[in-house]
Write a protein that holds these residues in place. Structure first.
Motif, short mmCIF file in Angstrom:
data_model
loop_
_atom_site.label_atom_id
_atom_site.label_comp_id
_atom_site.label_asym_id
_atom_site.label_seq_id
_atom_site.Cartn_x
_atom_site.Cartn_y
_atom_site.Cartn_z
N VAL A 391 16.88 -28.36 35.24
CA VAL A 391 18.01 -27.51 34.85
C VAL A 391 17.67 -26.79 33.55
O VAL A 391 16.95 -27.31 32.70
CB VAL A 391 19.32 -28.31 34.70
N SER A 392 18.18 -25.57 33.43
CA SER A 392 18.03 -24.77 32.23
C SER A 392 18.86 -23.52 32.42
O SER A 392 19.47 -23.32 33.48
CB SER A 392 16.56 -24.40 31.97
N LEU A 393 18.90 -22.67 31.42
CA LEU A 393 19.43 -21.33 31.61
C LEU A 393 18.34 -20.47 32.27
O LEU A 393 17.19 -20.90 32.43
CB LEU A 393 19.85 -20.73 30.28
N ALA A 394 18.68 -19.28 32.67
CA ALA A 394 17.77 -18.42 33.42
C ALA A 394 16.52 -18.10 32.61
O ALA A 394 16.62 -17.57 31.49
CB ALA A 394 18.47 -17.14 33.84
N ALA A 395 15.36 -18.44 33.15
CA ALA A 395 14.05 -18.15 32.54
C ALA A 395 13.96 -18.65 31.11
O ALA A 395 13.19 -18.10 30.31
CB ALA A 395 13.76 -16.64 32.60
N ASP A 396 14.70 -19.69 30.81
CA ASP A 396 14.64 -20.28 29.47
C ASP A 396 13.42 -21.19 29.38
O ASP A 396 13.02 -21.81 30.36
CB ASP A 396 15.92 -21.06 29.19
#
Length: 870
Positions: A391-396
């Motif tokens: 899990v992460s933010l987009a392209a983080d």
């Protein structure tokens, strides 16, 4: 283990399942009159783990003296006519040293030079500057050599047997490998040198090689020799095949009005001999007989015998083994029918038997559409449920991994390497008595990147929810790359009854094993803070109405929660994993999980807003489509402050490869994620090598995939402003591709074996064959293709048709894209792409014409019809 003894392919002994406690078995098998013996030791159907086998003291014993007699029908067939007579530089002992991530050198393309026979059938072997002559044979496939013979036109030029070196080629491919001396015995017989090859290769394996050469000291410029002869270890037999012709069912329009099959070259043989009168005529009324010497099936499979039928527009090969073992072969598109002479079956009767039956293509077209349930049953492996989720933010670049058991792994600093797991920290909630648990997992909302893990034990449920939420204002572009976020791990414990045996729980933080400083936990006004050398790593907070209930106790890097700390109505504990640089003054103000969860949903809906919205009758499929797009964004990383996106193939360990990554880009682009695609393409544009190709250290083939995908992106978006920026770099790559195709067409520069001023025979033949139809005599497939090393996707180099087609598409799309800018080079790239396309189709058709039809097709349709030809 299961032990088997096979004699000429037939099982003569089967041990059944043997286990470590079983006693040894005594095996005695007669191999009288046999040609092939195989000893097999296989697993008993439970996998190979911990399996060991020993054929103890296995040996062949001669019982009675045997005098070998070879009948004419079983005499070996010379395999030399099915290869090329060539010469090499006798001083060069190795092939290319290029790897699959390097440009393939032109001088490594044509290691050999073809020799053409003179009017008497003799070949002029050149003598090198070092006084060595070299001549040999090269085949498409490896041969199990047994005896080699080289006759000289002038007996005075025959060298002494002890002065001759016979070498074979060993390596991954025709370009990768080395010349090694063959084991065996030399002798002279009249004007010929005879070499009796041993059965073992130089590395003590079975001798199989695609090239063999003689090297000997010589004087003058040339030595004239006859065509070499090469006998192999194949077993030979004679059979008769019946052939019947009819008007082909599929005739190209160019031949339909002037069809003249009377002059067609009909039957040729490969790896065998046609005995008697083999000049068949196109007689639609009668059945004709072919007497054939063919190689009998064996594990060597080095000399399969094919019958080749040639029409003015196509050629097809039929395996003799196929006819003998599986019955008639009928090729309606080419109007030919083959069957055994000792089991004749008239074509009319065969047609009657197969009337109403469908070809493979017709069977496929008649199949119903798959349902989601059927597709999942066939494609989904239950083991896929056991893996972790990232899990992460987009392209983080700050990633978190949730294991199946609820363990959350994280790094205290961003990492964009494929070794993410190394050096990661972890946290985990677990019951103090560590009982057996029932674990289930799902995504919150069906598609959101919020894995929910439920762990049940003795009427107590520990529910864990993990997500990464944006914590900065959404602004006018809430889906932007580079937003600040925080990882949220929420824990809720519920009991079936007030008396449920809720044992204490522990929340433990584990620093990497390589870390010198452990994590410490200290109380704070808002709960607890987890630190490493004074740097905040995480915060632990309680939310709900039971703030006055019992608090957890601290022990090193672990929190111990008593029963009362959880069972207070709607109380929940939340761990906030802090990304690098998170302001410590914001810790106390972190909101509860519900508003953050709402922010997550709003964020990902904004990310998906530009994409195509797909709705099907299957809710699960709808969620799968949305979740797949989210997964691509989460797996990706970014660079240059988000200006470029690295499209990873897998979330944790399989990075942004120049080849497969473009499938991700293409899929996302087609769904409407054009920013993702453009930034990902920019990521690769920045990685062009100085020579002009693209590689991230995996292959150079991704160069083609990249340009093709980029051209489609321009076609989808009409983003000519961006195209103008990158056009100079794209043209540099296009010129590199064109230069590679010229390597296989133009004359090879540099000194060659027996260097003279004349062009090599191989290069002359390549020049003549370039652009010709694959049926043209003397055609060879190499001219105008990409070099084999540039095409490698793994170890062995080859002229891969699929990958050549990718390069043709790359040039075509590059030409189309540049034409939109009015670029003068657009037409050049378009023409080069069309030329490569034609060369690839010709090379494919040539190779297909050498490949037997029939066996594979009949397995699909129950012994009826082969798949129709093109």
């Amino acid at each position: 283990m299961v032990f088997r003894v096979l004699v000429d392919g037939e099982a003569k002994f089967d041990s059944g399942v043997l286990r470590p406690e079983d006693p040894p078995r005594s095996v005695r098998v007669s191999v009288a009159g046999a040609h092939a013996l195989a000893l097999e030791a296989n697993d008993a159907g439970d996998g190979i783990a911990c399996d060991m086998a020993n054929w103890a003291d296995a040996r062949l014993t001669r019982i009675h003296p045997v005098t070998a007699t070879v009948t004419a029908a079983a005499a070996p067939v010379d395999m030399a006519p099915f290869g090329r007579v060539v010469t090499w530089d006798p001083g060069r002992t190795h092939g290319t040293r290029a790897s699959r991530i390097e440009e393939f050198p032109a001088e490594d393309l044509f290691l050999e030079t073809d020799l053409d026979p003179d009017a008497t059938g003799a070949y002029a072997a050149p003598v090198s500057a070092t006084g060595q002559a070299c001549v040999g044979l090269q085949w498409l496939n490896r041969r199990a050599l047994k005896e080699l013979r080289l006759a000289f036109a002038d007996p005075a030029q025959v060298p002494a047997a002890d002065q001759v070196r016979v070498e074979g080629w060993f390596g991954e491919s025709a370009w990768q490998g080395e010349w090694l001396p063959l084991k065996g015995e030399h002798r002279r017989e009249g004007d010929a040198l005879v070499f009796q090859a041993g059965a073992r290769s130089p590395d003590d394996g079975l001798l199989l090689t695609r090239k063999v050469r003689w090297i000997w000291p010589a004087t003058g410029d040339l030595v004239r020799v006859q065509r070499p002869a090469a006998l192999t270890r194949s077993r030979w037999a004679t059979t008769s095949v019946l052939v019947q012709f009819e008007r082909p069912a599929r005739v190209p329009a160019a031949f339909a009005e002037r069809l003249d099959l009377g002059s067609a070259r009909l039957i040729e043989i490969y790896n065998g001999e046609l005995l008697g009168n083999a000049a068949l005529t196109w007689n639609e009324a009668g059945v004709q007989r072919l007497t054939v010497r063919y190689s009998r099936p064996s594990p060597l499979a080095s000399d399969p015998t094919h019958l080749r039928l040639t029409l003015p527009w196509d050629r097809v090969a039929v395996a003799v083994e196929d006819i003998l073992e599986r019955g008639p072969v009928y090729l309606p598109d080419l109007g030919a029918y083959f069957c055994r002479a000792d089991q004749p079956l008239a074509l009319a009767e065969y047609k009657r038997q197969i009337a109403g039956r469908r070809t493979t293509l017709e069977e496929v077209r008649a199949l119903p559409d798959q349902t989601l349930v059927q597709a999942m049953a066939r494609t989904h492996n239950p083991v896929q449920r056991e893996g972790p989720v990232m899990v992460s933010l987009a392209a983080d670049n700050t990633k978190y991994v949730v294991e199946r058991d609820g363990t959350v792994r994280f790094r205290t600093s961003p990492d964009t390497t494929t070794q993410w797991s190394q050096g990661s920290s972890s946290l985990r909630f677990e019951f103090e008595d560590r009982p057996a648990e029932q674990v289930s997992r799902h995504l919150d909302g069906g598609w959101l990147p919020i894995p929910v893990i439920n762990r049940a034990h003795a009427g107590v449920l520990l529910s864990q929810r993990v997500f990464v939420a944006p914590t900065d204002p959404p602004g006018t572009n809430p889906a932007r790359v580079g937003r600040r976020g925080v990882a949220v791990i929420e824990f809720v414990v519920s009991a079936a009854t007030a008396n449920s045996p809720v044992t204490p729980l522990h929340l433990t933080f584990n620093a990497p094993s390589s870390s010198a400083a452990p994590y410490t936990i200290t109380p704070a006004a808002y709960g607890f803070v987890v630190q490493q050398v004074g740097q905040p790593i995480a915060a632990v907070k309680r939310f709900g109405d039971g703030q006055g209930n019992a608090q957890p106790s601290v022990s090193g890097a672990s929190l111990r929660f008593p029963r009362e700390a959880f069972l207070a109505g709607a109380d929940r504990w939340v761990v906030f994993l802090l990304p690098p640089g998170f302001p410590t003054e914001d810790l106390a103000g972190l909101p509860g999980p519900e508003p953050l969860r709402a922010a997550v949903e709003a964020y990902w809906k904004a990310v998906l807003a530009p994409a195509a919205e797909i709705q099907t009758p299957e809710p699960f499929l709808n969620d799968l489509i949305r979740s797949s797009q989210v997964r691509c964004w989460i797996a990706a990383r970014n660079e240059a402050d988000g200006a470029r996106v690295a499209p990873w193939i897998a979330a944790m360990s399989y990075g942004p490869l120049e080849s497969e990554a473009h499938s991700v880009i293409r899929g996302m682009d087609f769904l409407g994620h054009h920013e993702f695609a453009r930034r990902s393409l920019d990521f690769f544009v920045q990685r062009y090598a100085p020579e002009g190709f693209l590689t991230t250290g995996y292959t150079t083939f991704g160069t083609a995939w990249h340009l093709w995908t980029l051209g489609e992106h321009v076609e989808l978006t009409r983003d000519r402003a961006w195209l103008s920026e990158v056009a100079p770099e794209l043209k540099r790559v296009g010129r590199w591709i064109v230069a590679q195709t010229e390597k296989t067409t133009r004359r090879v520069a540099g000194a060659e074996a027996g260097s003279t001023a004349r062009e090599s025979g191989r290069s002359r033949r390549a020049s003549r064959a370039s652009g010709r139809n694959f049926l043209t005599p003397g055609y060879r497939p190499e001219p105008g293709l990409m070099p084999p090393g540039v095409m490698a996707d793994w170890n062995a180099f080859a002229y891969h048709f699929c990958l050549n087609a990718y390069y043709a598409a790359a040039l075509r799309h590059l030409g189309d894209a540049l034409s939109g800018l009015g670029d003068a080079d657009a037409a050049t790239f378009a023409r080069a792409g069309e030329s490569l396309r034609g060369n690839t189709l010709n090379a494919f058709a040539w190779t297909r014409s050498l490949s037997p039809r029939g066996a594979t097709a009949r397995r699909h349709v129950g012994g009826l019809l082969p798949v129709p030809g093109p």
